[in-house]
Scaffold this active site. Structure first.
Site, PDB file in Angstrom:
ATOM      1  N   SER A  94       0.729  -1.475  -0.047  1.00  0.00           N
ATOM      2  CA  SER A  94       0.004   0.064   0.045  1.00  0.00           C
ATOM      3  C   SER A  94       0.870   1.360   0.135  1.00  0.00           C
ATOM      4  O   SER A  94       0.337   2.344   0.282  1.00  0.00           O
ATOM      5  CB  SER A  94      -1.035   0.096   1.139  1.00  0.00           C
ATOM      6  OG  SER A  94      -0.418  -0.147   2.313  1.00  0.00           O
ATOM      7  N   THR A 196      -0.554   2.507   4.742  1.00  0.00           N
ATOM      8  CA  THR A 196       0.106   3.846   4.591  1.00  0.00           C
ATOM      9  C   THR A 196       1.248   4.291   5.524  1.00  0.00           C
ATOM     10  O   THR A 196       0.705   3.790   6.691  1.00  0.00           O
ATOM     11  CB  THR A 196      -1.139   4.847   4.805  1.00  0.00           C
ATOM     12  OG1 THR A 196      -1.882   5.023   3.655  1.00  0.00           O
ATOM     13  CG2 THR A 196      -0.411   6.567   4.690  1.00  0.00           C
ATOM     14  N   THR A 214       1.397   6.977   0.444  1.00  0.00           N
ATOM     15  CA  THR A 214       0.630   5.741   0.332  1.00  0.00           C
ATOM     16  C   THR A 214       0.033   5.656  -1.238  1.00  0.00           C
ATOM     17  O   THR A 214       0.212   6.457  -1.931  1.00  0.00           O
ATOM     18  CB  THR A 214      -0.902   6.165   0.888  1.00  0.00           C
ATOM     19  OG1 THR A 214      -1.717   5.002   1.108  1.00  0.00           O
ATOM     20  CG2 THR A 214      -1.726   7.095   0.604  1.00  0.00           C
ATOM     21  N   ARG A 224      -9.227   8.486  -7.983  1.00  0.00           N
ATOM     22  CA  ARG A 224      -9.590   8.772  -6.535  1.00  0.00           C
ATOM     23  C   ARG A 224      -8.075   9.411  -5.686  1.00  0.00           C
ATOM     24  O   ARG A 224      -7.045   8.729  -6.007  1.00  0.00           O
ATOM     25  CB  ARG A 224     -10.052   7.455  -5.788  1.00  0.00           C
ATOM     26  CG  ARG A 224     -10.336   7.764  -4.359  1.00  0.00           C
ATOM     27  CD  ARG A 224      -9.279   7.266  -3.303  1.00  0.00           C
ATOM     28  NE  ARG A 224      -9.659   7.054  -1.829  1.00  0.00           N
ATOM     29  CZ  ARG A 224      -8.783   7.061  -0.871  1.00  0.00           C
ATOM     30  NH1 ARG A 224      -7.538   6.848  -1.225  1.00  0.00           N
ATOM     31  NH2 ARG A 224      -9.305   6.856   0.485  1.00  0.00           N
ATOM     32  N   VAL A 225      -8.446  10.337  -4.793  1.00  0.00           N
ATOM     33  CA  VAL A 225      -7.509  10.983  -3.991  1.00  0.00           C
ATOM     34  C   VAL A 225      -8.004  10.731  -2.402  1.00  0.00           C
ATOM     35  O   VAL A 225      -8.836  10.891  -2.373  1.00  0.00           O
ATOM     36  CB  VAL A 225      -6.918  12.375  -4.129  1.00  0.00           C
ATOM     37  CG1 VAL A 225      -6.003  12.717  -3.141  1.00  0.00           C
ATOM     38  CG2 VAL A 225      -6.448  12.179  -5.655  1.00  0.00           C
ATOM     39  N   GLY A 226      -6.956  10.261  -1.651  1.00  0.00           N
ATOM     40  CA  GLY A 226      -7.433   9.943  -0.151  1.00  0.00           C
ATOM     41  C   GLY A 226      -6.920  11.071   0.624  1.00  0.00           C
ATOM     42  O   GLY A 226      -6.755  12.396   0.099  1.00  0.00           O
ATOM     43  N   ASP A 227      -7.068  10.964   1.899  1.00  0.00           N
ATOM     44  CA  ASP A 227      -6.580  11.959   3.027  1.00  0.00           C
ATOM     45  C   ASP A 227      -5.195  12.378   2.981  1.00  0.00           C
ATOM     46  O   ASP A 227      -4.435  13.291   3.264  1.00  0.00           O
ATOM     47  CB  ASP A 227      -6.969  11.643   4.507  1.00  0.00           C
ATOM     48  CG  ASP A 227      -6.248  10.255   4.775  1.00  0.00           C
ATOM     49  OD1 ASP A 227      -6.157   9.388   4.053  1.00  0.00           O
ATOM     50  OD2 ASP A 227      -5.754  10.013   5.841  1.00  0.00           O
ATOM     51  N   THR A 247      -4.226   7.114   9.077  1.00  0.00           N
ATOM     52  CA  THR A 247      -4.323   6.168   8.158  1.00  0.00           C
ATOM     53  C   THR A 247      -5.499   5.451   8.311  1.00  0.00           C
ATOM     54  O   THR A 247      -6.389   5.667   9.332  1.00  0.00           O
ATOM     55  CB  THR A 247      -3.083   5.050   8.765  1.00  0.00           C
ATOM     56  OG1 THR A 247      -3.058   3.986   7.664  1.00  0.00           O
ATOM     57  CG2 THR A 247      -3.261   4.595   9.904  1.00  0.00           C
ATOM     58  N   GLY A 248      -5.902   4.752   7.410  1.00  0.00           N
ATOM     59  CA  GLY A 248      -7.237   4.296   7.287  1.00  0.00           C
ATOM     60  C   GLY A 248      -8.120   4.793   6.016  1.00  0.00           C
ATOM     61  O   GLY A 248      -7.667   5.489   4.997  1.00  0.00           O
ATOM     62  N   GLY A 250      -9.522   6.990   4.082  1.00  0.00           N
ATOM     63  CA  GLY A 250      -9.298   8.445   3.833  1.00  0.00           C
ATOM     64  C   GLY A 250     -10.471   9.630   3.952  1.00  0.00           C
ATOM     65  O   GLY A 250     -10.333  10.693   4.245  1.00  0.00           O
TER      66      GLY A 250
HETATM   67  N1  ASP Z   1      -5.399   6.705   4.304  1.00  0.00           N
HETATM   68  C1  ASP Z   1      -5.343   6.136   2.947  1.00  0.00           C
HETATM   69  C2  ASP Z   1      -6.167   6.448   1.889  1.00  0.00           C
HETATM   70  O1  ASP Z   1      -7.474   6.570   2.226  1.00  0.00           O
HETATM   71  C3  ASP Z   1      -5.124   4.831   3.028  1.00  0.00           C
HETATM   72  C4  ASP Z   1      -4.652   4.088   4.197  1.00  0.00           C
HETATM   73  O2  ASP Z   1      -4.193   4.571   5.140  1.00  0.00           O
HETATM   74  O3  ASP Z   1      -4.611   2.631   4.251  1.00  0.00           O
HETATM   75  O4  ASP Z   1      -5.825   6.641   0.700  1.00  0.00           O
END
Ligand code: ASP
Length: 337
Positions: A94, A196, A214, A224-227, A247-248, A250
């Site tokens: 990841s 991440t 990440t 798609r773009v995350g946090d 993390t997690g 986003g």
């Molecule tokens: N936070 C990251 C995202 O949403 C993914 C992750 O932390 O696993 O892109």
């Protein structure tokens, strides 16, 4: 299973340092005036510095960051070099090379970095360049911008000498092909050891920096773009107060501007642990929150060298390197039922 044992991970590393506004210890540099302004001033002689924390079990990455710090490097160099270890690790699915692709088979990276002055740089939807965190640093240092996306980010990286590579490894390609059979999209709650990577460091001068890198959620929609590359969501550093990285899932972090929230809660006097817990409670206590089906975790450090971490579900952890000890620490979590 040993390392999975629950350990409450708030640890006080400063001596007599103020965390709440009610505690004042002028000998540590925390004058009443500063605390009233919400500033927690580190006194490096009282805190066991340097210090590095990172999301998940990434001891090789924290070891690299600590090596940089021990050699007299600053916290910005430390977090960049630490994150690069995981970006180059093809086994981590990841982050960087070997990251799981989106549903079309493209590995797209998000990363950001932030320094002690509040400068920051980020890249989103970056393809074919392993060290997204270093490109983010170049955006911060060599351009008037904060964020570059997609093809523009890639061309910028190439102009700075970054190597173009195929980031989809055979293992990740096979995983994607297996996923395509059913093509069901569902966030994965914990990808232990290689999710991440977010890293925060305090150098021997007491200065804080952070970085985050990440490949985002596996099998996400293209684009798609995350946090993680969004300053204030995936990462926030305020050198007067502290820093946080997430993390997690986003989307949930973005909706609550999670890392900025944690730092602001610390500014108001909360410990890193309490601030992380409050930020998680903002997510799970939303009306109709679907939190049972996703994970979010935060790690944070304050100017006093106090650390905290908290997640929605069990098995989130942080790695902490301080005082010669590089260890994985299981996080406390919300969903105990
Ligand atoms: N936070 C990251 C995202 O949403 C993914 C992750 O932390 O696993 O892109």
């Amino acid at each position: 299973m040993n390392r999975r044992k629950f350990i409450k991970n708030a640890s006080l590393t400063g001596v007599g340092l103020a965390v709440g506004n009610s505690l004042v210890n002028c000998a540590d540099g925390n004058s009443k005036e500063n605390l009233e302004k919400g500033k927690i001033i580190a006194n490096p002689s009282k805190v066991n510095l340097p210090l590095v924390i990172a999301t998940w079990d990434v001891k090789n990455a924290t070891a690299k960051a600590m090596e940089v710090l021990q050699a007299g490097g600053n916290s910005l160099d430390a977090v960049e070099q630490g994150c690069k270890i995981e970006e180059a690790n093809e086994k981590g699915q990841s982050v960087g090379k070997g990251g799981l692709p989106d549903r079309d088979g493209n590995v797209t990276l998000d990363a950001c970095i932030m320094d002690k002055h509040g400068n920051c740089g980020s890249v989103v939807y970056l393809q074919n360049i392993t060290h997204a965190v270093s490109v983010a640093r170049k955006v911060m240092e060599d351009t008037p911008h904060v964020m570059l996306a997609g093809e523009g980010a890639k061309q910028f990286a190439i102009s700075k000498g970054f190597k173009v590579e195929d980031l989809l490894t055979e293992t990740s390609k096979k995983a994607w092909e297996k996923w395509k059979v059913e093509a069901k999209y569902k966030p994965i709650i914990n990808i232990e050891n290689h999710d991440t990577i977010g890293m925060l460091a305090i150098d021997k001068h007491g200065d804080i920096s952070g970085a985050c890198t990440t490949s985002g959620l596996a099998y996400k929609l293209g684009g798609r773009v995350g946090d993680s590359p969004i300053i204030g969501s995936g990462l926030f550093v305020d050198n007067e107060i502290g820093a946080c990285v997430a993390t997690g899932l986003g989307e949930e972090v973005v909706k609550t501007v999670g890392s900025f929230l944690v730092v602001e809660l610390m500014r108001q006097g909360k410990s890193p642990q309490d601030a992380c817990e409050e930020a998680i409670s903002r997510i799970v206590n939303k009306p109709n929150s679907d939190y049972k089906n996703f994970q979010v975790g935060y790690i944070a450090v304050n100017k006093s060298g106090e650390t905290g971490s908290y997640s929605i579900h069990q098995w989130f952890s942080m790695t902490k390197f301080q005082d010669g000890v590089n260890e994985q620490i299981q996080s406390d979590y919300f969903n105990k039922v």
